[in-house]
Design an enzyme around this catalytic site. Sequence first.
Site, PDB file in Angstrom:
ATOM      1  N   GLN B 121     -10.974   6.485  26.779  1.00 28.32           N
ATOM      2  CA  GLN B 121      -9.852   7.230  28.174  1.00 28.32           C
ATOM      3  C   GLN B 121      -8.761   8.223  27.874  1.00 28.32           C
ATOM      4  O   GLN B 121      -7.765   7.418  26.941  1.00 28.32           O
ATOM      5  CB  GLN B 121      -9.246   5.457  28.565  1.00 28.32           C
ATOM      6  N   GLY B 122      -8.605   8.752  28.224  1.00 26.03           N
ATOM      7  CA  GLY B 122      -7.767   9.856  28.379  1.00 26.03           C
ATOM      8  C   GLY B 122      -7.158   9.943  29.906  1.00 26.03           C
ATOM      9  O   GLY B 122      -7.417  10.826  30.835  1.00 26.03           O
ATOM     10  N   SER B 124      -3.603   8.218  30.669  1.00 31.62           N
ATOM     11  CA  SER B 124      -1.957   8.015  30.188  1.00 31.62           C
ATOM     12  C   SER B 124      -1.536   9.473  30.021  1.00 31.62           C
ATOM     13  O   SER B 124      -1.920  10.153  29.078  1.00 31.62           O
ATOM     14  CB  SER B 124      -1.699   7.244  29.645  1.00 31.62           C
ATOM     15  N   SER B 156      -7.606   4.807  22.935  1.00 27.77           N
ATOM     16  CA  SER B 156      -7.742   3.625  22.252  1.00 27.77           C
ATOM     17  C   SER B 156      -9.423   4.569  21.744  1.00 27.77           C
ATOM     18  O   SER B 156      -9.743   5.382  21.687  1.00 27.77           O
ATOM     19  CB  SER B 156      -8.182   2.529  22.639  1.00 27.77           C
ATOM     20  N   GLU B 239     -11.334  -3.598  34.713  1.00 28.18           N
ATOM     21  CA  GLU B 239     -10.953  -3.549  33.526  1.00 28.18           C
ATOM     22  C   GLU B 239     -10.045  -5.171  34.096  1.00 28.18           C
ATOM     23  O   GLU B 239     -10.365  -6.062  33.162  1.00 28.18           O
ATOM     24  CB  GLU B 239     -10.378  -2.932  33.486  1.00 28.18           C
ATOM     25  N   GLU B 360       5.699  -5.502  35.421  1.00 39.49           N
ATOM     26  CA  GLU B 360       6.707  -5.164  36.272  1.00 39.49           C
ATOM     27  C   GLU B 360       5.474  -4.615  37.623  1.00 39.49           C
ATOM     28  O   GLU B 360       5.497  -4.603  38.554  1.00 39.49           O
ATOM     29  CB  GLU B 360       7.560  -4.483  35.943  1.00 39.49           C
TER      30      GLU B 360
END
Lengths: 283, 376
Positions: B121-122, B124, B156, B239, B360
């Site tokens: 997964q690209g 962030s 990951s 997710e 948060e």
Amino acid sequence: MQRGVRGLLARRFGRDALREGVDAPRVDRGLWRALGDAGFFSLRLPEAEGGVGLGLPEAVLVFEEAGRALLPGPLAATHLAAGVVPGAATGETVVTTVAGGGLVEWLDEADVVTGDATGAVPVRSVDPLTPLHRVPEGSRSAGPDGLLVLLTAAEQLGTAVRTCEAAVQHARTREQFGRPIGAFQAVKHLCAELLVRVEVARAAVYAAAVTADPVDIAAARLLADEAAVRGARDCLQVHGGMGFTWEADVHLCLKRAWVRAERGGSVTDSEETLAGELLTEVH
Amino acid sequence: MDLAYSPEEEEFRAGLREWLAKVLPTLPPKPSPDDWPARRAYDLGWQRTLYDAGYAHVHWDASPTVRLIFLEETEKAGAPYVGANFVGLLHAGPTIAAEGTAEQRARWLPPVLRGEEVWCQGFSEPGAGSDLAALRTRAYRDGDDYVVTGSKIWTSHAEVADWCELLVRTDPAAPKHRGISWLAMPMDAPGVTVRPLRTLAGSTEFAEVFLDEVRVPVTHRVGEENDGWRVTMVTLSFERGTAFVGEVVACRKVLGEVVAQARANGRWDDPGVRRRLGRLNAEFRTLWRLTQWNVSEAESSGGVPGVGGSVFKLRYSRARQELYDAAAEVLGPEGVDLGRPWVLDRLSSLSYTIAAGTSEIQRNIVGERILGLPKG
């Protein structure tokens, strides 16, 4: 049924009635009979005995509503006496009981007390809406009845819901620095955690009502006490200076939550029940 | 709250249990966590085994309750985790299934189900974490290709992935949520450089991915150009909705093992320890009820997980960290010995309040989308 009780309490036990009780606490006999008519006390009695024929899962829903309204009186003790003490099912007889720590709520107003209240002495109750007596140590029985603990947890859940609603309402409308304080993360996050504790307590209470298992009831008790007490504390914090006043209702939530938390008896006992089950559980 | 299962669901459970009991003893030994090629082979092999037995599709088209039973039983039996199949099965796959064309579904979905291709997964970037929509990896059109330049982080399985679900900025002039597109990028394309990142637990679970004028065919875009944010939200809701079923089962198992350890080393005689473990029992049995409840809600809402996932993640992530803290108290001085069980898990658990949306950010979601509080 839940909607019916909610509607009845909204009509008959609004803010004025709540605040009147603060100055002169009493059990509103008319309202109790109306609750009796709505099936609040006879809910779990079989229809053949004049009851509604429902079970614990429905009972916790109406007790949640009572907790949300902060309705005073020995509701759980009277509900549990339905079918045993004449008049309890219809709300004509007000029944109290000797609960955790030897505390007896509403002893002077009650018509009947279950358990041995001999020698009970008045206590200056922290909650203006729950007059208390306490029986001497020697005559106290063992731990409180499991169903009393579960119905109390349902009331705590309802009060936790009320503190969440009140905190959110205040955070949306109270403005400082030119905007609603709920826009500030420090306040918003207090409100979010209030809801998290409510939803966790709700899952625990509803599940315990389905299983009626003592371990599930112990879990429901701990999590609902946490949701109500912690919820009232955070709601008070969100209200700022207003939260510390007698005029605001927040303190009534907190004080009731404190008194109810004692009904379930020793917290240690509940935790030990849960710990003990870990020894037997097959993984 | 309905805690009962239908006869068909119980039948599925019994069949799965029987199959797991047969197949698990035949699996090869688990590879070393540092050996990525071996991990890839092991994880893909498990997915192939599931495929051959007819269980590969469970994450995608089974009912939420059947999925819950699948995750519960595989976890209880100690079956392998999704591992390197995670992004393909639970992120990219569901996104392609929901938003892709027939051709795209036919190209990318079967290899995921059969355990043949790994996705990463690209999303962030160094400058776009919680504020994901601020991502700056740029893609411009050149004929039938996008040319992509930028960098991704916390990716990951990047070392062993065949494909990357990539978010890129295709319109820098548009408001930040409106200029993003979703691309499937082959990891062996020229210009892709992977640099493993070491976590505080010492392992290389994720990586930085540097992209230098990487050419990605326009046909690899899923959804419309500049509609990638909406396409992505489909993935993220998957997710948050289903990720924790197995983990709650795992936590209850760990709690039982911690109790056994406390009995063995005498810590159980300390009432403070017992009370702490009793509280954790309340916590995890309730989180399990909440899981069942969320699943039955998803069932009645047509399978789309709601924002209730944020409520769950907030409580679960903290509870899991408390579980390993309690384990450390039970271990005493052995709690600082990396050779003891749970010590590495305690380190890994520090990511739970950060990964997949920090606590948060989850509180912002709960405050704004559920409670209706104004944005800051």
